[in-house]
Design an enzyme around this catalytic site. Structure first.
Site, PDB file in Angstrom:
ATOM      1  N   ARG A  42     -46.945 -43.745  29.165  1.00  0.00           N
ATOM      2  CA  ARG A  42     -47.320 -43.098  27.916  1.00  0.00           C
ATOM      3  C   ARG A  42     -48.235 -44.038  27.135  1.00  0.00           C
ATOM      4  NH1 ARG A  42     -43.512 -45.223  24.390  1.00  0.00           N
ATOM      5  NH2 ARG A  42     -44.036 -43.729  22.780  1.00  0.00           N
ATOM      6  N   GLU A  62     -60.211 -65.473  24.300  1.00  0.00           N
ATOM      7  CA  GLU A  62     -59.176 -65.378  25.335  1.00  0.00           C
ATOM      8  C   GLU A  62     -59.723 -64.645  26.552  1.00  0.00           C
ATOM      9  OE1 GLU A  62     -55.296 -64.422  23.673  1.00  0.00           O
ATOM     10  OE2 GLU A  62     -54.902 -63.162  25.414  1.00  0.00           O
ATOM     11  N   ARG A  67     -60.225 -60.950  23.865  1.00  0.00           N
ATOM     12  CA  ARG A  67     -60.059 -60.922  22.414  1.00  0.00           C
ATOM     13  C   ARG A  67     -60.417 -62.267  21.796  1.00  0.00           C
ATOM     14  NH1 ARG A  67     -53.536 -60.606  21.349  1.00  0.00           N
ATOM     15  NH2 ARG A  67     -52.974 -62.479  22.481  1.00  0.00           N
ATOM     16  N   ASP A  89     -40.307 -61.302  25.080  1.00  0.00           N
ATOM     17  CA  ASP A  89     -40.769 -61.650  23.746  1.00  0.00           C
ATOM     18  C   ASP A  89     -39.831 -62.722  23.195  1.00  0.00           C
ATOM     19  OD1 ASP A  89     -43.127 -60.279  23.190  1.00  0.00           O
ATOM     20  OD2 ASP A  89     -42.085 -58.423  22.683  1.00  0.00           O
ATOM     21  N   ARG A 107     -50.336 -42.449  17.006  1.00  0.00           N
ATOM     22  CA  ARG A 107     -49.591 -42.364  15.758  1.00  0.00           C
ATOM     23  C   ARG A 107     -50.373 -41.478  14.799  1.00  0.00           C
ATOM     24  NH1 ARG A 107     -48.415 -48.328  13.679  1.00  0.00           N
ATOM     25  NH2 ARG A 107     -46.980 -48.584  15.419  1.00  0.00           N
ATOM     26  N   ARG A 115     -50.291 -63.681  36.073  1.00  0.00           N
ATOM     27  CA  ARG A 115     -51.635 -63.467  35.568  1.00  0.00           C
ATOM     28  C   ARG A 115     -51.865 -64.612  34.585  1.00  0.00           C
ATOM     29  NH1 ARG A 115     -56.067 -61.210  37.227  1.00  0.00           N
ATOM     30  NH2 ARG A 115     -57.479 -60.852  35.503  1.00  0.00           N
ATOM     31  N   TYR A 132     -41.142 -61.263  31.720  1.00  0.00           N
ATOM     32  CA  TYR A 132     -41.804 -61.355  30.424  1.00  0.00           C
ATOM     33  C   TYR A 132     -40.772 -61.108  29.332  1.00  0.00           C
ATOM     34  CZ  TYR A 132     -44.495 -60.964  26.304  1.00  0.00           C
ATOM     35  OH  TYR A 132     -44.952 -61.202  25.028  1.00  0.00           O
TER      36      TYR A 132
HETATM   37  P1  FAD Z   1     -41.637 -71.727  27.706  1.00  0.00           P
HETATM   38  O1  FAD Z   1     -42.060 -71.623  26.303  1.00  0.00           O
HETATM   39  O2  FAD Z   1     -42.569 -71.545  28.769  1.00  0.00           O
HETATM   40  O3  FAD Z   1     -40.794 -73.062  27.887  1.00  0.00           O
HETATM   41  C1  FAD Z   1     -40.529 -73.621  29.155  1.00  0.00           C
HETATM   42  C2  FAD Z   1     -40.729 -75.115  29.053  1.00  0.00           C
HETATM   43  O4  FAD Z   1     -40.285 -75.704  30.264  1.00  0.00           O
HETATM   44  C3  FAD Z   1     -42.200 -75.502  28.873  1.00  0.00           C
HETATM   45  O5  FAD Z   1     -42.347 -76.297  27.725  1.00  0.00           O
HETATM   46  C4  FAD Z   1     -42.502 -76.302  30.154  1.00  0.00           C
HETATM   47  O6  FAD Z   1     -43.378 -77.372  29.931  1.00  0.00           O
HETATM   48  C5  FAD Z   1     -41.131 -76.789  30.551  1.00  0.00           C
HETATM   49  N1  FAD Z   1     -41.041 -77.096  31.986  1.00  0.00           N
HETATM   50  C6  FAD Z   1     -41.351 -76.297  33.021  1.00  0.00           C
HETATM   51  N2  FAD Z   1     -41.155 -76.934  34.200  1.00  0.00           N
HETATM   52  C7  FAD Z   1     -40.686 -78.174  33.885  1.00  0.00           C
HETATM   53  C8  FAD Z   1     -40.304 -79.291  34.656  1.00  0.00           C
HETATM   54  N3  FAD Z   1     -40.372 -79.296  35.999  1.00  0.00           N
HETATM   55  N4  FAD Z   1     -39.911 -80.411  34.015  1.00  0.00           N
HETATM   56  C9  FAD Z   1     -39.842 -80.442  32.656  1.00  0.00           C
HETATM   57  N5  FAD Z   1     -40.193 -79.416  31.881  1.00  0.00           N
HETATM   58  C10 FAD Z   1     -40.609 -78.277  32.482  1.00  0.00           C
HETATM   59  N6  FAD Z   1     -43.606 -63.241  22.250  1.00  0.00           N
HETATM   60  C11 FAD Z   1     -43.452 -62.661  21.041  1.00  0.00           C
HETATM   61  O7  FAD Z   1     -42.326 -62.414  20.613  1.00  0.00           O
HETATM   62  N7  FAD Z   1     -44.548 -62.367  20.263  1.00  0.00           N
HETATM   63  C12 FAD Z   1     -45.824 -62.617  20.674  1.00  0.00           C
HETATM   64  O8  FAD Z   1     -46.792 -62.334  19.952  1.00  0.00           O
HETATM   65  C13 FAD Z   1     -46.007 -63.210  21.971  1.00  0.00           C
HETATM   66  N8  FAD Z   1     -47.238 -63.476  22.415  1.00  0.00           N
HETATM   67  C14 FAD Z   1     -47.399 -64.000  23.667  1.00  0.00           C
HETATM   68  C15 FAD Z   1     -48.685 -64.261  24.115  1.00  0.00           C
HETATM   69  C16 FAD Z   1     -48.884 -64.774  25.382  1.00  0.00           C
HETATM   70  C17 FAD Z   1     -50.266 -65.047  25.850  1.00  0.00           C
HETATM   71  C18 FAD Z   1     -47.766 -65.002  26.216  1.00  0.00           C
HETATM   72  C19 FAD Z   1     -47.962 -65.482  27.626  1.00  0.00           C
HETATM   73  C20 FAD Z   1     -46.477 -64.797  25.771  1.00  0.00           C
HETATM   74  C21 FAD Z   1     -46.275 -64.299  24.474  1.00  0.00           C
HETATM   75  N9  FAD Z   1     -45.002 -64.100  23.973  1.00  0.00           N
HETATM   76  C22 FAD Z   1     -44.847 -63.510  22.744  1.00  0.00           C
HETATM   77  C23 FAD Z   1     -43.797 -64.520  24.728  1.00  0.00           C
HETATM   78  C24 FAD Z   1     -43.343 -65.960  24.385  1.00  0.00           C
HETATM   79  O9  FAD Z   1     -44.378 -66.856  24.718  1.00  0.00           O
HETATM   80  C25 FAD Z   1     -42.067 -66.298  25.170  1.00  0.00           C
HETATM   81  O10 FAD Z   1     -41.040 -65.423  24.767  1.00  0.00           O
HETATM   82  C26 FAD Z   1     -41.520 -67.728  24.982  1.00  0.00           C
HETATM   83  O11 FAD Z   1     -42.522 -68.695  24.954  1.00  0.00           O
HETATM   84  C27 FAD Z   1     -40.575 -68.040  26.122  1.00  0.00           C
HETATM   85  O12 FAD Z   1     -39.904 -69.254  25.905  1.00  0.00           O
HETATM   86  P2  FAD Z   1     -39.253 -70.039  27.110  1.00  0.00           P
HETATM   87  O13 FAD Z   1     -38.446 -71.155  26.520  1.00  0.00           O
HETATM   88  O14 FAD Z   1     -38.569 -69.096  28.021  1.00  0.00           O
HETATM   89  O15 FAD Z   1     -40.473 -70.575  27.963  1.00  0.00           O
END
Ligand code: FAD
Length: 368
Positions: free
Chosen positions: A173, A301, A281, A351, A177, A250, A349
């Site tokens: 979908r 980007e 963007r 948020d 709005r 990606r 993925y």
């Molecule tokens: P990460 O932030 O990836 O943390 C994982 C950490 O583990 C990293 O710091 C990495 O360095 C570390 N790590 C990995 N491997 C190792 C290793 N071997 N040794 C030591 N350290 C390691 N969410 C929203 O709610 N709103 C938004 O507008 C939004 N925009 C986004 C835009 C983009 C382009 C993307 C890709 C995502 C977006 N998100 C958004 C989602 C958001 O980024 C994630 O929800 C969040 O960052 C996930 O947190 P995390 O702790 O799971 O992962």
């Protein structure tokens, strides 16, 4: 073996920080390590020209979960930013998400009934039975005008291929709005932490030992010996030496530039929806916080194919990768002392609000 910490937390992103904060609060000892030179993972913000720059892509916090909202508000005050992106199609500007402002600009219609009639007519005139690709599906849903100007080019750049080569099921979908409401998200809570995400994460992990520039996988056994349990938020396939193959992502590339102007595009997020402009963007970071600095910082980007070694951004949850993930997940479940969490650990993925939610659930489960 000299066990020193209750938890070794690999990754100082949102997941690791929430987990560490909660465990520390419960009197458990934690050590956080991250291979990057900063905390906060992908939500890291860094000051450039006194402007907080979202280094790994624009991040807007939004949620429907009041508990999560109250939770993050312990660590930061949020501003009143509302995400209202605009689309630039060869210089024509449209409001997103598709709403009455968009339809008024596109066709000159002023009322919801006029807009509905126009869309219905366009869909009917171009309807394809059993749509075979994204193009046919999108035209069935919103008609050719919106598809051509606001969907086609952007989607092709995101996917790196023609909309006629992308399967139809990708879009079930397309929300339209029939109000003059440019607020992209429907969630009741939204904003950007004043002072930036990194400061917010720093507050979460205050008092907890952190080692940066430290790759867990390079000396895994040594790190494992330092804690009872490991919370691993890195890529799940890398943990197992990619033994079944590599999970695909990606990727994105950012070109960030300081401009000697106070206001470049008048909005934080402008999507370029034509096919020719190579980037998807431009983010003008100061508008996330209503900045009045004399200069500005923009990030173009680009959506890119991912190859091993690149920053993994969006998991590709297609059949092939999901099957592969299930194989790694089975191995992960057999690792009794390791919890795999977050976007890389679960190949999903998420948020930010969902990350907080699942991390808090995991804490509850572990503490019993
Ligand atoms: P990460 O932030 O990836 O943390 C994982 C950490 O583990 C990293 O710091 C990495 O360095 C570390 N790590 C990995 N491997 C190792 C290793 N071997 N040794 C030591 N350290 C390691 N969410 C929203 O709610 N709103 C938004 O507008 C939004 N925009 C986004 C835009 C983009 C382009 C993307 C890709 C995502 C977006 N998100 C958004 C989602 C958001 O980024 C994630 O929800 C969040 O960052 C996930 O947190 P995390 O702790 O799971 O992962």
């Amino acid at each position: 073996m000299n066990v020193k910490y209750d938890f070794l937390i690999v990754g100082a992103g949102m997941y690791g920080a929430v987990f560490a904060h909660e465990m520390n609060k419960s009197g458990k000892t934690c050590l956080i390590i991250d291979k990057r030179s900063h905390v906060a993972g992908n939500i890291h913000t860094e000051k450039v020209e006194d402007i907080l720059v979202h280094q790994y892509g624009a991040h807007i916090f939004h949620t429907s979960n009041k508990e999560v909202w109250n939770y993050v508000n312990q660590f930061a005050e949020f501003n009143r930013y509302i995400n209202s992106p605009i689309a630039n199609y060869y210089g024509e500007i449209y409001n997103l998400p598709f709403n009455m402002n968009t339809f008024n600009k596109m066709w000159g219609v002023a009322t919801p009934d006029e807009a509905k009639l126009r869309i219905q007519q366009q869909c009917k005139d171009n309807y394809v039975e059993n749509p075979q690709n994204l193009q046919e599906q999108a035209i069935n849903l919103v008609g050719p005008d919106i598809y051509e100007k606001l969907i086609r080019g952007y989607t092709e750049k995101q996917w790196g291929r023609s909309c006629t080569e992308i399967p139809a099921f990708i879009i079930r979908r397309l929300p339209v709005r029939f109000t003059y409401d440019n607020n992209y998200f429907k969630d009741p809570y939204q904003g950007i932490p004043i002072g930036g995400y990194t400061a917010m994460i720093e507050r979460m992990i205050e008092g907890i030992e952190v080692k940066l520039n430290t790759d867990y996988l390079l000396e895994k056994e040594q790190w494992d010996s330092m804690a009872d349990k490991v919370i691993y938020t890195g890529p799940i396939d890398a943990y197992f030496d990619n033994r079944f193959g590599v999970l695909e992502y990606r990727s994105l590339r950012f070109e960030t530039e300081v401009l000697d102007t106070a206001n470049y595009q008048g909005n934080a997020v402008v999507n370029y929806t034509d096919r020719e402009t190579p980037y998807t963007r431009i983010i003008e970071h100061k508008h996330f916080e209503f900045g009045t600095q004399p200069k500005t910082v923009i990030s173009r980007e680009y959506s890119e194919e991912w190859k091993r070694g690149d920053e993994p951004y969006y998991p590709i949850n297609d059949e092939k990768n999901n099957i592969l993930y299930e194989k790694y997940k089975a191995l992960a479940e057999a690792e009794s002392n390791v919890i795999f969490g977050g976007r890389l650990g679960e190949y999903k993925y998420y948020d930010m609000d969902k990350v907080v939610e699942v991390a808090l659930q995991k804490v509850k489960a572990v503490l019993g």
